[in-house]
Write a protein that holds these residues in place. Structure first.
Motif, short mmCIF file in Angstrom:
data_model
loop_
_atom_site.label_atom_id
_atom_site.label_comp_id
_atom_site.label_asym_id
_atom_site.label_seq_id
_atom_site.Cartn_x
_atom_site.Cartn_y
_atom_site.Cartn_z
N CYS A 251 0.86 -1.17 0.00
CA CYS A 251 0.00 0.00 0.00
C CYS A 251 0.91 1.23 0.00
CB CYS A 251 -0.90 0.00 1.23
SG CYS A 251 -1.94 1.48 1.35
N MET A 252 0.88 1.97 -1.10
CA MET A 252 1.72 3.15 -1.24
C MET A 252 0.86 4.39 -1.03
SD MET A 252 4.40 1.43 -1.75
CE MET A 252 5.51 2.82 -1.86
N VAL A 253 1.25 5.21 -0.06
CA VAL A 253 0.47 6.39 0.31
C VAL A 253 1.10 7.63 -0.32
CG1 VAL A 253 -0.37 7.76 2.25
CG2 VAL A 253 -0.16 5.27 2.49
N PHE A 254 0.28 8.39 -1.04
CA PHE A 254 0.73 9.64 -1.64
C PHE A 254 0.16 10.85 -0.91
CE2 PHE A 254 1.87 6.69 -4.88
CZ PHE A 254 3.02 7.22 -5.42
N SER A 255 -0.96 10.67 -0.24
CA SER A 255 -1.56 11.70 0.61
C SER A 255 -2.58 11.00 1.49
CB SER A 255 -2.24 12.79 -0.24
OG SER A 255 -3.46 12.32 -0.77
N GLU A 256 -3.24 11.76 2.36
CA GLU A 256 -4.26 11.15 3.20
C GLU A 256 -5.38 10.54 2.37
OE1 GLU A 256 -5.80 13.61 6.33
OE2 GLU A 256 -3.81 14.36 6.85
N ALA A 257 -5.57 11.05 1.17
CA ALA A 257 -6.69 10.59 0.34
C ALA A 257 -6.28 9.68 -0.82
CB ALA A 257 -7.43 11.79 -0.23
N ILE A 258 -5.00 9.64 -1.16
CA ILE A 258 -4.56 8.92 -2.36
C ILE A 258 -3.63 7.77 -1.98
CG2 ILE A 258 -3.38 9.09 -4.58
CD1 ILE A 258 -4.03 12.14 -4.47
N HIS A 259 -4.06 6.57 -2.33
CA HIS A 259 -3.29 5.36 -2.07
C HIS A 259 -3.20 4.52 -3.34
CE1 HIS A 259 -4.91 6.62 1.79
NE2 HIS A 259 -3.92 5.98 2.37
N VAL A 260 -2.06 3.88 -3.55
CA VAL A 260 -1.89 2.98 -4.68
C VAL A 260 -1.58 1.60 -4.11
CG1 VAL A 260 -0.52 2.45 -6.74
CG2 VAL A 260 -1.05 4.84 -6.17
N MET A 261 -2.43 0.65 -4.45
CA MET A 261 -2.23 -0.73 -4.01
C MET A 261 -1.51 -1.49 -5.12
SD MET A 261 -3.46 -0.95 -0.95
CE MET A 261 -3.27 -2.72 -0.78
N LEU A 262 -0.28 -1.89 -4.83
CA LEU A 262 0.50 -2.71 -5.76
C LEU A 262 0.22 -4.16 -5.40
CD1 LEU A 262 3.84 -0.71 -5.52
CD2 LEU A 262 1.99 -0.41 -7.18
N LEU A 263 -0.30 -4.92 -6.34
CA LEU A 263 -0.72 -6.29 -6.07
C LEU A 263 -0.02 -7.26 -7.02
CD1 LEU A 263 -4.55 -5.50 -5.99
CD2 LEU A 263 -3.02 -5.68 -4.01
N THR A 264 0.50 -8.37 -6.46
CA THR A 264 1.03 -9.41 -7.34
C THR A 264 -0.11 -9.87 -8.25
OG1 THR A 264 0.46 -11.20 -5.83
CG2 THR A 264 2.68 -10.20 -5.58
N HIS A 265 0.23 -10.47 -9.36
CA HIS A 265 -0.81 -10.92 -10.28
C HIS A 265 -1.77 -11.89 -9.60
CE1 HIS A 265 0.67 -9.58 -14.47
NE2 HIS A 265 1.11 -8.75 -13.54
N ASP A 266 -1.26 -12.81 -8.79
CA ASP A 266 -2.14 -13.75 -8.10
C ASP A 266 -3.12 -13.04 -7.18
OD1 ASP A 266 -1.12 -15.98 -9.37
OD2 ASP A 266 0.27 -16.48 -7.75
N LYS A 267 -2.65 -12.05 -6.45
CA LYS A 267 -3.54 -11.32 -5.54
C LYS A 267 -4.55 -10.49 -6.34
CE LYS A 267 -3.89 -9.10 -1.18
NZ LYS A 267 -3.28 -9.06 0.12
N TYR A 268 -4.10 -9.86 -7.41
CA TYR A 268 -4.98 -9.05 -8.24
C TYR A 268 -6.12 -9.91 -8.81
CZ TYR A 268 -6.35 -5.49 -11.66
OH TYR A 268 -7.04 -4.56 -12.39
N LYS A 269 -5.78 -11.14 -9.22
CA LYS A 269 -6.78 -12.05 -9.79
C LYS A 269 -7.87 -12.42 -8.80
CE LYS A 269 -3.65 -14.06 -13.17
NZ LYS A 269 -2.86 -15.26 -13.53
N ALA A 270 -7.63 -12.25 -7.51
CA ALA A 270 -8.66 -12.52 -6.50
C ALA A 270 -9.75 -11.44 -6.53
CB ALA A 270 -8.03 -12.59 -5.11
#
Length: 132
Positions: free
Chosen positions: A39-58
Motif C-alpha cells: 500500500c503506497m500512500v501519496f496523501s491522506e486521500a490517495i493510495h496505490v495498491m500494488l498487487l502481485t498478479h495472483d492477488k490481483y486475480k482474486a
C-alpha cells in the motif's frame, strides 16, 4: 472521514515496484502491505495498491492487460509547481520507469508530463495555476 481513492495495480515484481513508487514520492504503509501487496500512500486521500498478479486475480476475473501494449487508464496526479513535475518524471526515469511516453503539455496555466512505471502503467504529473 473524507473520500479516499485506492488505485489497484497488478505488478510483476512487487519489490521492484514498491521501490519505484517510493522513489516517485509514495510511502509504504506496512499496516496494509504483505508479501503479495504494498500500500503506497501519496496523501491522506490517495493510495496505490500494488498487487502481485495472483492477488490481483482474486479481485477480478478479467485477464490482466499488458499495459506496455494497451491503455486502459491514464492516472493523473497534481503537484505544487512546474519544477516538481519535471523532478518526479526525472526520478521515475532514473528508477526504472520511462519518461514522457505521451507528449508533454504546456499551456502556460497548465504544465504536464507523464511517466510509465515498470509494468507499463502511465501516470500524468500535472501542475495548474491556482488562478486558472
Amino acid at each position: 472521514m473524507g473520500k479516499m481513492i485506492f488505485v489497484n495495480l497488478p505488478v510483476h515484481d512487487l519489490r521492484k515496484s514498491t521501490s519505484f513508487y517510493e522513489a516517485v514520492g509514495g510511502t509504504k504503509n506496512p499496516q496494509f502491505s504483505d508479501d503479495a501487496s504494498s500500500c503506497m500512500v501519496f496523501s491522506e486521500a490517495i493510495h496505490v495498491m500494488l498487487l502481485t498478479h495472483d492477488k490481483y486475480k482474486a479481485f477480478s476475473q478479467r485477464p490482466i492487460a499488458d499495459a506496455h501494449k494497451t491503455s486502459a487508464a491514464l492516472i493523473a496526479l497534481t503537484v505544487e509547481d512546474r519544477t516538481m513535475v519535471d523532478s518526479i518524471v526525472d526520478l521515475a526515469a532514473a528508477t526504472g520507469g520511462v519518461a514522457d511516453p505521451n507528449p508533454k503539455q504546456d499551456h502556460g496555466f497548465m504544465y504536464g508530463r507523464s511517466y510509465e512505471d515498470p509494468d507499463g502503467n502511465v501516470w500524468e504529473i500535472i501542475w495548474m495555476a491556482a488562478a486558472a
